[in-house]
Scaffold this active site. Structure first.
Site, short mmCIF file in Angstrom:
data_model
loop_
_atom_site.label_atom_id
_atom_site.label_comp_id
_atom_site.label_asym_id
_atom_site.label_seq_id
_atom_site.Cartn_x
_atom_site.Cartn_y
_atom_site.Cartn_z
N ASP A 51 -30.17 10.17 5.47
CA ASP A 51 -30.62 10.31 4.08
C ASP A 51 -31.25 9.04 3.52
O ASP A 51 -32.18 9.10 2.70
CB ASP A 51 -29.45 10.75 3.17
CG ASP A 51 -29.24 12.26 3.21
OD1 ASP A 51 -29.80 12.93 4.09
OD2 ASP A 51 -28.49 12.77 2.34
N GLY A 95 -31.31 15.51 -0.65
CA GLY A 95 -31.52 15.83 -2.07
C GLY A 95 -31.72 14.59 -2.91
O GLY A 95 -32.54 14.55 -3.83
N ARG A 123 -33.72 25.01 -0.69
CA ARG A 123 -32.89 24.42 -1.77
C ARG A 123 -33.74 24.32 -3.04
O ARG A 123 -34.83 23.75 -3.03
CB ARG A 123 -32.37 23.04 -1.34
CG ARG A 123 -31.45 23.11 -0.13
CD ARG A 123 -30.91 21.74 0.26
NE ARG A 123 -30.03 21.21 -0.79
CZ ARG A 123 -29.54 19.97 -0.76
NH1 ARG A 123 -29.82 19.15 0.24
NH2 ARG A 123 -28.75 19.56 -1.73
N SER A 170 -28.25 21.92 -10.28
CA SER A 170 -27.99 20.63 -9.64
C SER A 170 -28.16 19.53 -10.69
O SER A 170 -29.10 19.56 -11.47
CB SER A 170 -28.98 20.40 -8.49
OG SER A 170 -28.88 19.06 -8.03
N GLN A 172 -28.99 16.68 -9.89
CA GLN A 172 -30.03 15.78 -9.37
C GLN A 172 -31.35 15.92 -10.12
O GLN A 172 -32.17 15.01 -10.11
CB GLN A 172 -30.24 16.03 -7.87
CG GLN A 172 -29.03 15.61 -7.04
CD GLN A 172 -29.19 15.88 -5.56
OE1 GLN A 172 -30.24 16.34 -5.12
NE2 GLN A 172 -28.16 15.62 -4.79
N SER A 202 -21.60 18.72 -11.96
CA SER A 202 -21.52 17.46 -11.20
C SER A 202 -21.72 16.23 -12.08
O SER A 202 -22.42 15.28 -11.69
CB SER A 202 -22.55 17.48 -10.05
OG SER A 202 -22.40 18.61 -9.24
N GLU A 352 -26.38 21.81 1.83
CA GLU A 352 -26.90 21.73 3.19
C GLU A 352 -26.90 23.09 3.88
O GLU A 352 -27.70 23.37 4.78
CB GLU A 352 -26.09 20.73 4.00
CG GLU A 352 -26.45 19.27 3.75
CD GLU A 352 -25.94 18.70 2.45
OE1 GLU A 352 -25.64 19.48 1.52
OE2 GLU A 352 -25.87 17.48 2.34
N ARG A 355 -22.27 26.69 1.53
CA ARG A 355 -20.98 26.12 1.93
C ARG A 355 -19.81 27.06 1.63
O ARG A 355 -18.75 26.92 2.26
CB ARG A 355 -20.76 24.77 1.24
CG ARG A 355 -21.66 23.69 1.81
CD ARG A 355 -21.54 22.39 1.06
NE ARG A 355 -22.12 21.29 1.85
CZ ARG A 355 -22.30 20.06 1.40
NH1 ARG A 355 -21.96 19.75 0.16
NH2 ARG A 355 -22.82 19.14 2.18
O1 LIG Z 1 -26.82 12.80 -7.36
C1 LIG Z 1 -26.20 12.70 -6.30
O2 LIG Z 1 -26.13 11.61 -5.67
C2 LIG Z 1 -25.51 13.89 -5.77
C3 LIG Z 1 -25.21 14.93 -6.59
C4 LIG Z 1 -24.43 16.13 -6.16
O3 LIG Z 1 -25.32 17.22 -6.10
P1 LIG Z 1 -25.42 18.37 -7.28
O4 LIG Z 1 -25.72 17.70 -8.55
O5 LIG Z 1 -26.55 19.21 -6.77
O6 LIG Z 1 -24.10 19.07 -7.30
C5 LIG Z 1 -23.78 15.91 -4.79
O7 LIG Z 1 -23.34 17.14 -4.25
C6 LIG Z 1 -24.74 15.25 -3.82
O8 LIG Z 1 -24.13 15.04 -2.56
C7 LIG Z 1 -25.15 13.88 -4.33
C1 LIG Z 2 -25.02 17.91 -1.21
C2 LIG Z 2 -25.19 16.83 -0.45
O1 LIG Z 2 -26.36 16.22 -0.22
P1 LIG Z 2 -27.74 16.11 -1.03
O2 LIG Z 2 -27.79 14.69 -1.52
O3 LIG Z 2 -28.79 16.39 -0.02
O4 LIG Z 2 -27.72 17.08 -2.16
C3 LIG Z 2 -24.03 16.25 0.27
O5 LIG Z 2 -24.16 15.12 0.80
O6 LIG Z 2 -22.96 16.87 0.33
#
Ligand SMILES: O=C(O)C1=C[C@@H](OP(=O)(O)O)[C@@H](O)[C@H](O)C1
Ligand SMILES: C=C(OP(=O)(O)O)C(=O)O
Length: 438
Positions: A51, A95, A123, A170, A172, A202, A352, A355
């Protein structure tokens, strides 16, 4: 060539010392911020995994100078813009690279194509694309609307009032907009207000984003979890050096080993001062019967003696704040004294792999009775005679492989297929695991 499988024997104890690799979430945020900040940034403790590799490669492709001192130490020379205005960028299944880079490239402008592995193209990214388009961003979804691969074209951005972003699929997407908000503010000479629509999931990951932005000199004004304001003169400045703490999600597997394998397992790299939400998983470990000593930057876990017939305490928990560490809890449920319930984990379906489906199928293989729904999973632990050895499918999901390595403290061992998928965040996982488990 990828290793087809790894056989794990039935085990009774786990103890020893682990030095965690760097946090994925912090590493990829810091890499992007360092590239966008004035001045050069030395990054220590960087995670070296798939990553972060795709993020580093993308930054180099975009014309950012990266000096590599060793695998965990780089110096990035920041620029306010990406020098290369045309590029084809491959981001694997990361992501934390795909979402923020989409925002950065749409805002800074250029002709770009962003793609990933086939699962990345399943995704969702539509909520982020919509928010960027609402400011005039020019982004095309090449195959399916709302999903990568993406084509980005140069655009003039305008901000007319708050920018809306959905928070329920998400976090993100909000992270991506927050990270580029100072760039939007500079381009438009306006304050940027981000309004979250729907229930933000999250949330602790947003805290990591705000924390890292502050390290690079930008304070975000926050009204609860629904409005974030970045003032027009916000600008990123390098702090000179950033030390990245260990990965708290990766720590969850070793916390679990200390719990089911009696311990003690000492984990160096995260502790009570951690800025990562997944450190809260320590509370689940305690609630299941683990004892934890907390240092500023370390943890030490010990658990009951399962060989004497003791069991872990069952749980019924909302895991929305810790979606990644929650997978570890699902496998720990195998050793509980009753049914365990994981609630509010709907985001598992778009990670991924699906799940919820993957965890359901593989837990059944080892002997558990499992039911699941759109955003929940219920695990009834196996009776002693129900445990079965199995070939565990990992679905190219690093966390499936790492989680199921914890399922050997019953009477049988198991085989984990495609163990190299751990390289997404933790290439040395099984090497470290073998030093602890007996
Ligand atoms: O912002 C980040 O670093 C992350 C946010 C989470 O995702 P979601 O916001 O999609 O749940 C998590 O599952 C991912 O591994 C990393
Ligand atoms: C959801 C995950 O990864 P990503 O950063 O690709 O969203 C993870 O690492 O569990």
């Amino acid at each position: 060539m990828r290793t087809p499988f790894i056989d794990l024997n039935a085990a009774v104890t786990a103890s020893g010392v682990v030095n965690l690799p760097g946090s994925k979430s912090i590493s990829n945020r810091v890499l992007l911020l360092a590239a966008l900040a004035a001045g050069s940034t030395r990054i220590e403790g960087l995670l070296d995994s798939d990553d972060t590799k795709v993020m580093l490669q993308a930054l180099e492709t975009l014309g950012i100078s990266v000096e590599r001192h060793d695998q965990e130490t780089v110096t990035i020379s920041g620029q306010a813009d990406f020098p290369n205005k045309e590029a084809e960028i491959f981001l694997g299944n990361a992501g934390t690279a795909f979402r923020p880079l989409t925002a950065a490239l749409a805002v800074l402008g250029g002709n770009y194509r962003l793609s990933g592995v086939p699962r990345m193209h399943e995704r969702p990214i539509g909520d982020l694309v919509d928010a960027l388009r609402s400011m005039g961003g020019r982004i095309d979804c090449e195959q399916n609307e709302g999903y990568p691969p993406l084509k980005i074209a140069p655009a003039t951005l305008t901000v007319n009032g708050p920018v809306k972003v959905q928070g329920s699929v998400s976090s993100q997407f909000l992270t991506a907009l927050l990270l580029v908000a100072p760039l939007i503010a500079q381009k438009t000479a306006q304050d940027v207000v981000l309004d979250v629509e729907g229930e933000l999931i999250s949330k602790p990951y947003i805290q990591i984003t705000l924390n890292m932005m502050a390290r690079f000199g930008v304070q975000v004004q926050q009204q609860g979890w629904s409005r974030f304001t970045i003032v027009r003169d916000a600008v990123y400045k390098s702090p000179g050096q950033v030390d990245i703490e260990g990965d708290a999600s990766s720590a969850s597997y070793f916390m679990a080993l200390g719990l089911v394998g009696k311990g003690p397992v000492r984990i160096n790299g995260v502790g009570k001062n951690s800025i990562q939400g997944d450190i809260r998983f320590a509370q689940t470990i305690q609630a299941m019967g683990g004892k934890i000593k907390f240092g500023d930057n370390w943890l030490e876990i010990s658990g009951p003696d399962l060989t004497k017939g003791e069991k872990l305490k069952a749980f019924d928990e909302d895991f929305n704040l810790v979606p990644d560490a929650a997978m570890t809890a699902a496998v720990l449920a195998l050793y509980a004294d009753g049914p365990c319930m994981l609630r509010n984990i709907g985001s598992w379906r778009v990670k991924e792999t699906d799940r919820i489906e993957a965890m359901h199928k593989e837990l059944v293989k080892v002997g558990a009775t499992v039911t699941s729904g759109p955003d929940w999973l219920r695990v009834v632990p196996p009776q002693a005679s129900d445990w079965k050895t199995a070939d565990i499918e990992t679905y190219d999901d690093h966390r499936m492989a790492m989680c199921f390595s914890l399922a050997v403290f019953g009477p049988v061992g198991l085989r984990i297929l495609d163990p190299d998928c751990v390289a997404k965040t933790f290439p040395s996982y099984f090497d470290i695991y073998k030093t602890l488990v007996r």
